[in-house]
Structures are given as structure tokens and as C-alpha cells.
Write an enzyme that holds these catalytic residues in place. Structure first.
Site, PDB file in Angstrom:
ATOM      1  N   SER A 134      30.146  39.127  29.062  1.00 14.78           N
ATOM      2  CA  SER A 134      29.067  38.608  29.910  1.00 14.78           C
ATOM      3  C   SER A 134      27.926  37.934  29.169  1.00 14.78           C
ATOM      4  CB  SER A 134      28.507  39.734  30.781  1.00 14.78           C
ATOM      5  OG  SER A 134      29.363  39.978  31.878  1.00 14.78           O
ATOM      6  N   LYS A 137      27.128  34.411  30.165  1.00 16.19           N
ATOM      7  CA  LYS A 137      26.200  34.054  31.240  1.00 16.19           C
ATOM      8  C   LYS A 137      24.950  33.374  30.686  1.00 16.19           C
ATOM      9  CE  LYS A 137      27.656  37.542  34.631  1.00 16.19           C
ATOM     10  NZ  LYS A 137      28.787  38.230  34.000  1.00 16.19           N
ATOM     11  N   SER A 191      24.296  41.580  35.828  1.00 15.87           N
ATOM     12  CA  SER A 191      25.456  40.885  35.266  1.00 15.87           C
ATOM     13  C   SER A 191      26.447  40.494  36.361  1.00 15.87           C
ATOM     14  CB  SER A 191      26.158  41.748  34.205  1.00 15.87           C
ATOM     15  OG  SER A 191      26.949  40.958  33.349  1.00 15.87           O
TER      16      SER A 191
END
Length: 426
Positions: A134, A137, A191
Site C-alpha cells: 500500500s 498509494k 489504506s
């Protein structure tokens, strides 16, 4: 007193070291850059030996918690491995000769750099390919945050919430209406993979279009080893990044004022969606902001393949540092705690030493050593982030060739790994 000093039970971690040596280039202040391959180390001239030595990346003693089978990365490109300086072209440790030993961490690769001068203070496998989870991102945020009106209210589609079961979610519902600001908070705090899909679609026309724009920005930033396949960082064939690239991406995020606001938000409320879908609170998963004085924000990540990944930044005495951590295990220190220990080490280093540079946006992959020197040239530096890909930055001489070559390698790698995915967590 540093964060690490407050955790006395963990101090033994810094003294532990791996038993298998990995090549490292350690350069004395002012010494000329001279990378010596491991197979030539024994025959190096005495004059060279004074400026570098072979050492492993410091690791905690004992076996790793787990050793999953990771996807085969693209073939190592000797040019891309020297982006930011020749000293970073090693799978081992690169620190100034005058520096103290960095803390032992379970991460397979990491990097600490000065956000303002671009100086890389130390790294382990700076250009080793790894899967991002993640922390990808952050690339989405760097790409889309400046172009989307935070007050705009949008409707969630079925494709937006089509995420892998069990993966992290901001709790968006199909047909629900949320502000762009709520989506960014859902992305950075919880997230949310559903928020990632939505923001990529809104910024790129489609989620796939958003991913293409993410990859275009990565190339403009000089993050030539980064290739996104999903906007969220959920594992997919051909998706990779590096510790060095993530530092460039985080620097771009922090150049966007809204990012700092969102990344330091402790909690927020996801609003009601009619009487049958009550609102709820989400909390920031990046514990650095609550436990590290001067924290500027960051992002956590985890999948079965990537293991724990982390990117964070902090300011101390007017000095801003970024840390990136890839392939870490959860014990004896969590990802953000490993980042905190490395930040402490970085802040303890003199401001005038480095083993490389974070290149400026638009730097050329064809001549990375020259591009790295741009950080020392008046009129360049981090202010050039606002002009990424425009005038006033070095031309991206080899962009087309690099992207084409990388595409062929990644395509082949994707074919080898198809059907080899495991379920990620977030």
C-alpha cells in the site's frame, strides 16, 4: 532524546548483524566515487581500500519470521542502479565512512535521505526491486491530489468497490456519495483500496487510465524502477518499486500542501449514506505521527508477497528526512518502528555527508550520475517539483527507451508469474 533511546528493550537490535556478507560501498567524506564489484574487491589497489569496504546490511540475529516466494523481478539494469550516484549501485549497505552503524532492521531494502538537499544519507539495496503493497498509494496521491477538487462530491460505482475480499477498505458503498477529501482520508488513514480505485478513476478517466498516469509521473520524477499495475498496491504481476524510488515519490507528495494535512489527520468520520448505512470513524494506521516528534506523515503497507513496507518523514531542528522500508517483518520491530530507528540514525549524521542524491524531476536515466549532481546546482533542488516535466528541468533524454525496455521486461516477468498470487492484506 531519540525515539529509539526510549525503547531500551530494543537497543540490542542495532548491534546484531547478518552472517552473510553483501557488497557495500562506504566512502570517506570527499573521496572520489569508485564502485568496485564484489568479485574484484580482493584485488583492489591499496589506495582504493582506504575509501570503501565490504560489509553486510545490518540485520537482527536469528531467522526471518517467514520467507514467502516472491515474484521474479525485472532483470537488473546497471544504468538504473546508478540513478542518484554510483555508490547506490549495490545490494548491500551504502553509508559514509564516518557514519555510525545504522540500526539492524528486518527490511530487505531501505533508504534515508534529506528531503530538502536531496542527500542520501544511507541505504541498503537502494535500487533493489521490491513489491510495494500500500505504499504505492503515495504514487497515486502524488499523481492525483493536485488535480482533484477536495470539495467535489462524487458517486461510487460498482467497479470502485470491486476489491479483493479481506483487503483493506475505507467502507465505501456502491451508490454512496462522498467528498474527494473524504476519499483521500480513506486512502491515507484506512489504506482503503476502494478509495484508491475511485481516485484513480476520477483522475484518469478510468482506473486503468489513472494507473497509466501514475507510471508517467514516476518516470518524470526519476523513479525509473517503479511500475504500477494497480492503483492501490494490491499485488499484481509486473508491479515493482525500490527504496530509492519511494523517497522520490514521498518528496513529491510532501510538495502538495493537502498531503501534509491529510497524512497528519489522526481520525475522521465516514459520513452516513442514508438511514441504512450509518457513518463510522476511521483512524490513521501510521503510528509514527503519534510516537515520533516532528513526524510529517507517511504510509504503511502489507501483502503476503511484499511483507511489511513503510514510508515516513519527520522534521528535527529544521532538517527534514524521509525513510523508506521494504520487505520487512513485523517482529522484533514493526515497520514504522524500523522507520523511526532509521530516522534517528539519519538525524545523527552530519548534514554535509552523503552517498548519493535524490534526482530532480525530469532527470535523465541515460546519464544518472550527471543528473544526481543537479541537486547541487543553484536553481534546481526540491523546488523543481512544481515544474516536473516542464521547462527548467533536465530533459528526460532516455524516457522512451527506458519505458519501452522496462515494458518488455515487465511483460515477460508477468507471464512467468501469472497465477502465482497470494491474498494480500492491504
Amino acid at each position: 532524546m531519540s525515539w529509539f533511546a526510549h525503547s531500551g528493550q530494543r537497543l540490542a537490535l542495532a548491534a546484531a548483524a547478518a552472517t552473510v556478507a553483501v557488497p557495500v560501498l562506504v566512502t570517506a567524506p570527499g573521496a572520489a566515487v569508485a564502485h568496485v564489484p564484489a568479485d574484484r574487491a580482493a584485488s583492489a589497489r591499496p589506495a582504493q581500500a582506504a575509501s570503501w569496504r565490504i560489509a553486510p546490511c545490518p540485520k537482527p540475529a536469528g531467522p526471518r519470521v517467514s520467507a514467502p516466494t516472491r515474484p521474479s523481478p525485472p532483470a537488473a539494469d546497471p544504468v538504473l542502479r546508478t540513478v542518484g550516484g554510483d555508490q547506490l549501485a549495490t545490494a548491500g549497505l551504502a553509508v559514509p565512512a564516518s557514519a555510525g552503524a545504522p540500526p539492524a532492521v528486518t527490511a530487505t531494502s531501505w533508504l534515508v535521505a534529506d528531503l530538502d538537499t536531496g542527500a542520501v544519507l544511507g541505504a541498503c539495496g537502494a535500487h533493489e526491486y521490491a513489491t510495494p503493497a500500500s505504499v504505492q498509494k503515495l504514487l497515486l496521491a502524488a499523481t492525483m491530489m493536485g488535480r482533484l477538487d477536495p470539495e467535489r462530491v462524487v458517486t461510487i460505482t460498482r467497479e470502485d468497490v470491486d476489491i479483493e475480499p479481506g483487503s483493506s477498505s475505507a467502507g465505501l458503498i456502491e451508490g454512496g456519495r462522498y467528498s474527494i477529501e473524504t476519499l483521500w482520508l480513506g486512502l491515507l488513514l484506512a489504506s482503503g483500496n476502494d478509495a484508491a480505485n475511485t481516485l484513480a478513476r476520477l483522475g484518469g478517466g478510468t482506473a486503468e487510465g489513472g494507473v497509466r498516469e501514475m507510471n508517467e509521473l514516476a518516470a518524470k520524477l526519476g523513479a525509473f524502477q517503479t511500475h504500477a499495475v494497480t492503483p492501490s498496491g494490491l499485488d499484481a504481476p509486473g508491479q515493482f518499486t525500490s527504496a530509492y524510488d519511494l523517497a522520490l515519490i514521498m518528496r513529491a507528495c510532501l510538495a502538495e500542501p493537502l498531503f501534509g494535512k491529510y497524512a497528519l489527520t489522526r481520525y475522521t468520520q465516514i459520513p452516513d449514506q442514508g438511514k441504512h448505512h450509518k457513518g463510522f470513524q476511521i483512524q490513521n494506521q501510521n503510528l509514527l505521527i503519534d510516537n515520533y516528534p516532528g513526524a510529517l506523515g507517511g504510509k504503511t503497507g502489507y501483502t503476503d508477497l511484499a511483507r511489511h513496507t513503510y514510508v515516513g518523514a519527520a522534521e528535527r531542528d529544521g532538517r527534514r528526512l524521509v525513510v523508506t522500508v521494504l520487505g520487512a517483518e513485523y517482529v522484533p520491530l514493526r515497520g514504522w518502528e524500523q522507520g523511526a530507528a532509521l530516522l534517528d540514525w539519519g538525524f545523527a549524521q552530519p548534514a554535509d555527508v552523503s552517498v548519493g542524491r535524490l534526482v530532480d524531476p525530469g532527470a535523465s536515466a541515460a546519464n544518472p550520475s550527471a543528473a544526481a549532481q543537479a541537486a547541487d546546482t543553484p536553481g534546481t533542488g526540491t523546488n523543481a517539483l512544481a515544474d516536473a516535466g516542464g521547462t527548467g528541468t533536465p530533459p528526460l533524454l532516455a524516457f522512451g527507451a527506458v519505458v519501452a525496455a522496462a515494458g518488455l521486461v515487465l511483460s515477460a516477468a508477468a507471464r512467468r508469474r501469472r497465477g502465482n498470487r497470494t491474498r494480500p492484506r492491504h
